[in-house]
Design an enzyme around this catalytic site. Structure first.
Site, PDB file in Angstrom:
ATOM      1  N   GLU A 433       0.832  -1.188   0.000  1.00 49.31           N
ATOM      2  CA  GLU A 433       0.000   0.000   0.000  1.00 49.31           C
ATOM      3  C   GLU A 433       0.876   1.252   0.000  1.00 49.31           C
ATOM      4  O   GLU A 433       1.778   1.385   0.823  1.00 49.31           O
ATOM      5  CB  GLU A 433      -0.875  -0.068   1.262  1.00 49.31           C
ATOM      6  CG  GLU A 433      -1.397   1.238   1.734  1.00 49.31           C
ATOM      7  CD  GLU A 433      -1.712   1.199   3.227  1.00 49.31           C
ATOM      8  OE1 GLU A 433      -1.500   0.156   3.884  1.00 49.31           O
ATOM      9  OE2 GLU A 433      -2.159   2.230   3.727  1.00 49.31           O
ATOM     10  N   ASP A 506      -0.162  -1.672   6.347  1.00 46.93           N
ATOM     11  CA  ASP A 506       0.149  -1.127   7.669  1.00 46.93           C
ATOM     12  C   ASP A 506      -0.689  -1.797   8.747  1.00 46.93           C
ATOM     13  O   ASP A 506      -1.762  -2.324   8.480  1.00 46.93           O
ATOM     14  CB  ASP A 506      -0.143   0.380   7.691  1.00 46.93           C
ATOM     15  CG  ASP A 506       0.943   1.150   6.945  1.00 46.93           C
ATOM     16  OD1 ASP A 506       2.048   0.598   6.806  1.00 46.93           O
ATOM     17  OD2 ASP A 506       0.663   2.280   6.514  1.00 46.93           O
ATOM     18  N   ASP A 508      -2.332  -0.370  10.957  1.00 52.82           N
ATOM     19  CA  ASP A 508      -3.315   0.563  11.529  1.00 52.82           C
ATOM     20  C   ASP A 508      -4.679   0.367  10.855  1.00 52.82           C
ATOM     21  O   ASP A 508      -4.876  -0.562  10.073  1.00 52.82           O
ATOM     22  CB  ASP A 508      -2.830   2.007  11.370  1.00 52.82           C
ATOM     23  CG  ASP A 508      -2.655   2.370   9.898  1.00 52.82           C
ATOM     24  OD1 ASP A 508      -2.978   1.525   9.021  1.00 52.82           O
ATOM     25  OD2 ASP A 508      -2.195   3.489   9.617  1.00 52.82           O
ATOM     26  N   ASP A 510      -6.329   2.097   8.546  1.00 56.42           N
ATOM     27  CA  ASP A 510      -6.374   2.185   7.083  1.00 56.42           C
ATOM     28  C   ASP A 510      -5.796   0.928   6.441  1.00 56.42           C
ATOM     29  O   ASP A 510      -6.341   0.394   5.479  1.00 56.42           O
ATOM     30  CB  ASP A 510      -5.584   3.402   6.594  1.00 56.42           C
ATOM     31  CG  ASP A 510      -6.385   4.682   6.773  1.00 56.42           C
ATOM     32  OD1 ASP A 510      -7.624   4.571   6.991  1.00 56.42           O
ATOM     33  OD2 ASP A 510      -5.782   5.773   6.718  1.00 56.42           O
TER      34      ASP A 510
END
Ligand code: 0RA
Length: 642
Positions: A433, A506, A508, A510
């Protein structure tokens, strides 16, 4: 089903054998001795009460988890027969609790229908409990019988007094045997989910649940009761979506020893898997004859209607089933004698009589429904028209992708940094990403075996988006070309250019969202790739800290806790790694990409399918619930939040 009027007694129960086989091989009777088997005990007792409800004698079931971890199930049914069996000279209660299959429902006449999957009898629960107490209110008397570990009677069934005025019913209280089960701790969430489903499927039945364990206690018991039954089920599933019209359609057909009911409503979405089916209250996740019958009739009836009203012109081809089912939320519930459950997970209904019944009922009654509700019918046909057009556009888009691949030679996307190895078994594709993380990944990789495809954050959610729009999305096109094996029905897993396709996102919210979208895409459009075990999730570490001059990475909270336990004197801070971009290429190599050090998580179809089913049935697939779900589970990258 029609209420049964004959009176059953102990004489009607067939006696088979004692409980030793259950103690010896619990898994044969309840599947496992893990959490799933533990909960089977609850289902088994409650299913007996639900059978009473289906026979028309029980309106309310109260389930309580007691402060000491026991479970109590009380119903207001007829009560287990208390009279003595003429041959065996023991009470019906004792037969039901100490003999395998010692229940009326296997004797033939007691009940017309019963679960069949976990219809093993309360005696199995008794065999696997350390203690069990059964109380029966019947014929004005309150009866009690107790059992010790393994279902050993502690005396005969005794009358302890009068039953409350006019009351009949059965109460079973049991404490699961901690020497049998890996855990004896019930999960309130698991129980609640199932009870809600049961309440939807048994119109008007009240199911109450209270958790009295310390630390779990809720002030009020949870009460499920749906006067509308599966109509309410459809409303519940569609609550988070945008219905195409507010009315929920309903049809039913009751015959001598089988019945079907269907509730349906379309929403403005594009999903084609909103159809859920049940047989005798069991979720037939793999479908089967009842679903086939409904789908066939739905396609016929809507096509016929659209032609009759000239909404489908003479030159137009017929709608395909999937055009009509786009955006449909439907619940099919059938009840029958001797259900046959087939398929990999025994969740596919096999009885062919059900195809006939459901198809016939739908053919006759859905047409009436359309004629009686022309506004709704018109919207259904218009939506199918749009879906058919989109399907044709999707085919064209696929052709364009295919032709592009042919014309551009290898046809590889510009952004792909391919690897050089010729042997597919060695080749890995990392989907990364963001362009900056993609940059470090290119530096961190082994260019011989590891290819990098950076994608931008916002790819489309394939479940919500139409397939034609999805195929026009450049990120998705790049992904399809890179893998090189086509897409959708034309996907050919043998043509894949990599043996591992690894989503590297990631840790997190998102990242979790993008991982969800990618996995949904693979699950929906490249399922054979998932089935072949080629889809993985990379697990970048969550924390780093310093030991001397050396940087140490820790995968998750558990790893951090272990680290601290081993080094109680550690004073350095832990920094939380938010993004892949925060690591330099050496760090990324060592922690996440190097086959010698990384931990990859292989995605299985079972996980993906299960997550998918849970998501789509219980909370609908609206973006808000999904987001909330992802936020709740974002800490655990191992959770496949499809
Ligand atoms: C056998 C026969 C009858 C009822 C039951 C079993 C029965 C079992 C359970 C277990 C939990 N709740 C239950 N309720 C009923 C028929 C009884 C009759 O005809 O009176």
């Amino acid at each position: 089903m029609a209420q049964q009027t004959q009176s059953y007694g102990a004489k009607d129960m067939t006696v088979l054998e004692g409980l030793e086989p259950v103690r010896k091989r619990p898994g044969m009777y309840i599947g496992s001795t893990g959490p799933s088997g533990l909960h089977h005990l609850v289902w088994e007792v409650v299913d007996n009460s639900v059978d009473e409800a289906m026979a028309g004698f029980c309106t309310r079931i109260e389930v309580t988890i007691l402060p000491d971890g026991g479970c109590r199930v009380a119903d207001d049914g007829r009560g287990i027969p208390t009279d003595l069996h003429p041959v065996h000279k023991i009470s019906g209660v004792e037969i039901a609790l100490t003999k395998l299959h010692g229940g009326g429902k296997f004797g033939g006449d007691g009940y017309k229908v019963s679960g069949g999957l976990h219809g093993v009898g309360v005696s199995v629960v008794n065999a696997l409990s350390s203690r069990l107490v059964v109380e029966v209110d019947r014929a004005g008397k309150h009866h009690v019988m107790e059992f010790a570990k393994g279902g050993v009677p502690q005396g005969k069934l005794i009358v302890t007094g009068e039953a409350p005025r006019g009351r009949t019913g059965t109460t079973v209280t049991f404490w699961p045997d901690e020497t049998v089960f890996e855990t004896v701790e019930f999960s309130a969430r698991t129980i609640l989910e199932r009870f809600q489903m049961m309440a939807f499927l048994n119109k008007g039945l009240e199911i109450r649940f209270a958790d009295q364990r310390p630390g779990h206690a809720t002030a009020e018991p949870v009460v499920y009761r749906y006067a509308g039954g599966i109509v309410d089920f459809v409303k519940h599933v569609n609550a988070s979506k945008e219905p195409l019209f507010s009315r929920v359609g309903y049809l039913e057909q009751v015959e001598e020893d089988q019945e079907v009911e269907v509730a349906f409503q379309w929403n403005t979405g594009y999903q084609t898997d909103g159809l859920h089916s049940f047989a005798n209250g069991i979720n037939t996740v793999e479908g089967g004859s009842h679903e086939e019958g409904f789908k066939a009739a739905l396609t016929t009836v809507v096509n016929k209607y659209a032609r009759a009203k000239n909404l489908l012109k003479e030159k137009d081809p017929n709608f395909q089933g999937e055009d009509i089912r786009e955006g449909l939320t439907g619940i099919i519930s059938v009840r029958l004698r001797d259900p046959q459950f087939e398929g990999q997970t025994k969740a596919k209904l096999g009885n062919t009589s059900m195809k006939t019944l459901v198809q016939k009922a739908t053919n006759e009654k859905l047409n009436d429904w359309l004629e009686e509700h022309p506004t709704e019918a018109n919207k259904v046909v218009k939506k199918a028209l749009a879906a058919a057009q989109a399907r044709q556009a999707a085919r064209k888009a696929r052709d364009v992708i295919r032709n592009k691949t042919l014309l551009d030679g290898a046809g590889m996307p510009d952004k792909l940094k391919d690897c050089s190895a010729k042997d597919r078994a060695e080749r890995e594709l990392f989907i990364v990403e963001g362009d900056s993380a993609g940059g470090s990944a290119v530096d961190a990789r082994d260019p011989r075996t590891q290819a990098i495809l950076p994608i931008r954050g916002k790819i489309l959610n394939v479940e919500r988006a139409r397939i034609d729009r999805m195929l026009k999305n450049l990120e998705i096109q790049a992904l399809i070309s890179a893998i090189g094996a086509g897409v959708g029905e034309e996907f050919d897993v043998d043509k894949r250019r990599y043996d591992k396709v690894i989503a590297m996102c990631d840790a997190d919210v998102d990242g979790s969202h993008i991982r969800t979208l990618l996995l949904t895409f693979f699950f929906r459009q490249m399922k054979p790739l998932v089935e072949a075990g080629c889809v993985y999730i990379a697990q970048p570490p969550l924390y780093s800290t310093e030991v001397g001059r050396e940087k140490v990475y820790l995968k998750d909270d558990a790893a951090r806790a272990r680290f601290l336990a081993e080094r109680p004197g550690h004073r350095k801070d832990f920094s939380r790694l938010k993004g892949l971009g925060e690591m330099d290429s050496d760090e990324l190599h060592v922690t996440t990409m190097d086959p010698g050090h990384r931990t990859l998580l292989q995605v299985t179809v079972e996980q993906a399918a299960l997550a998918d089913e849970v998501m789509s049935i219980l909370m609908g697939d609206d973006v808000e619930s999904r987001k909330q779900f992802i936020v709740t589970n974002a800490g655990d990258v191992r959770f496949l939040d499809i």
